[in-house]
Design a protein around this motif. Structure first.
Motif, PDB file in Angstrom:
ATOM      1  N   LYS A   1       8.308 -24.782 -26.238  1.00 30.85           N
ATOM      2  CA  LYS A   1       9.750 -24.860 -26.459  1.00 30.85           C
ATOM      3  C   LYS A   1      10.401 -23.637 -25.827  1.00 30.85           C
ATOM      4  N   THR A   2      11.622 -23.795 -25.339  1.00 33.26           N
ATOM      5  CA  THR A   2      12.373 -22.670 -24.782  1.00 33.26           C
ATOM      6  C   THR A   2      13.705 -22.524 -25.518  1.00 33.26           C
TER       7      THR A   2
ATOM      8  N   GLU B   1       6.663 -17.270 -17.070  1.00 33.44           N
ATOM      9  CA  GLU B   1       7.316 -18.245 -17.941  1.00 33.44           C
ATOM     10  C   GLU B   1       8.693 -17.721 -18.361  1.00 33.44           C
ATOM     11  N   GLU B   2       9.558 -18.652 -18.792  1.00 38.38           N
ATOM     12  CA  GLU B   2      10.886 -18.249 -19.226  1.00 38.38           C
ATOM     13  C   GLU B   2      10.824 -17.338 -20.443  1.00 38.38           C
TER      14      GLU B   2
ATOM     15  N   VAL C   1       3.507 -23.110 -23.153  1.00 44.07           N
ATOM     16  CA  VAL C   1       4.895 -23.102 -23.605  1.00 44.07           C
ATOM     17  C   VAL C   1       5.224 -24.468 -24.212  1.00 44.07           C
TER      18      VAL C   1
ATOM     19  N   CYS D   1      10.847 -18.106 -25.338  1.00 43.50           N
ATOM     20  CA  CYS D   1      10.002 -19.299 -25.395  1.00 43.50           C
ATOM     21  C   CYS D   1       9.061 -19.232 -26.589  1.00 43.50           C
TER      22      CYS D   1
ATOM     23  N   CYS E   1       9.353 -13.631 -26.681  1.00 44.43           N
ATOM     24  CA  CYS E   1       8.372 -14.713 -26.769  1.00 44.43           C
ATOM     25  C   CYS E   1       7.830 -14.793 -28.198  1.00 44.43           C
TER      26      CYS E   1
END
Length: 241
Positions: free
Chosen positions: A219-220, A204-205, A217, A208, A189
């Protein structure tokens, strides 16, 4: 030898007596004899609390606390008040101007390959876990307590005032971010400059980018590869005056 190396070497030599006492006070003899923790201009609020190194490869200078390497922010030294437990799980490098406070019964758990450049401020009243391969920029603050309780008008407390912080592995928390109680970040992250982290983001992914106050968040599919992140600057065109 360049000036930065010279200054750090002098700081280390001048701090060697307290470095030796520090290692032998906190660590078992088999670890302490290797001087794994090096201090640079330390200010210690007593030799209290516990420090533990949980690593299969304890060696000289694996942990640097207070080393100077920024010519932009002229910070000096390392401040420590430890009444709880600090756990080091590998190589750690905390830069000049770093201050750490660990309260009685609190736990600060620091993973392998954790670094900061300048002025990391850690106020640990309960528990803060920083996982491996994480980097902090300038003037980052981590605090797992609000320091004070607040109430609703009917007299009920709004919460207990503290909560564990967990920083995921391979995080890059950049300049002037604030990390508050209850923050949990996903692995891989990036947190943009000046952001406020104040909740559980662990669902969250990974990979990111988060930004904002409070952070969200943005942007990933993005991360910082610490082994391949050097900027190669072009030479700017010189204007003719």
């Amino acid at each position: 030898m360049d000036f930065i190396k010279f200054r750090n070497r002098m700081d280390l030599i001048l701090s060697m007596p307290v470095t030796i006492v520090f290692n032998f006070y906190y660590l078992p003899f088999k670890q302490a004899i290797k001087l794994p923790i090096l201090l640079y201009r330390p200010t210690l609020w007593g030799l209290t609390g516990k420090i533990v190194i949980k690593s299969d490869n304890v060696r000289f200078g694996m942990i640097h606390l207070g080393r100077w390497h920024s010519v932009v922010l002229q910070q000096k030294g390392f401040w420590l008040k430890n009444e709880g437990t600090i756990i080091f799980r590998g190589n750690v490098a905390f830069g000049a101007g770093t201050s750490i406070m660990v309260a009685k019964n609190a736990i600060l758990d620091i993973g392998n390959r954790v670094i900061n450049s300048v002025s990391l401020n850690v106020d640990c009243r309960y528990k803060i876990t920083i996982n491996e391969s994480t980097a902090f920029g300038w003037d980052v603050i981590l605090m797992d307590s609000a320091m004070h309780l607040t109430k609703f008008t009917d007299g009920r407390y709004t919460g207990k005032g503290y909560k564990e912080i967990v920083i995921g592995k391979n995080n890059w928390i950049t300049t002037k971010c604030i990390v508050q109680a209850g923050t949990k970040t996903p692995d891989y992250c990036i947190v943009a400059t000046g952001s406020l982290l104040n909740k559980d983001y662990s669902n969250e992914e990974s990979y990111c980018l988060m930004a904002g106050c409070p952070a969200k968040v943005k942007k990933t599919g993005i991360w910082r590869d610490f082994n391949d992140c050097e900027i190669k600057y072009e030479v700017p065109n010189e204007e003719v005056l």
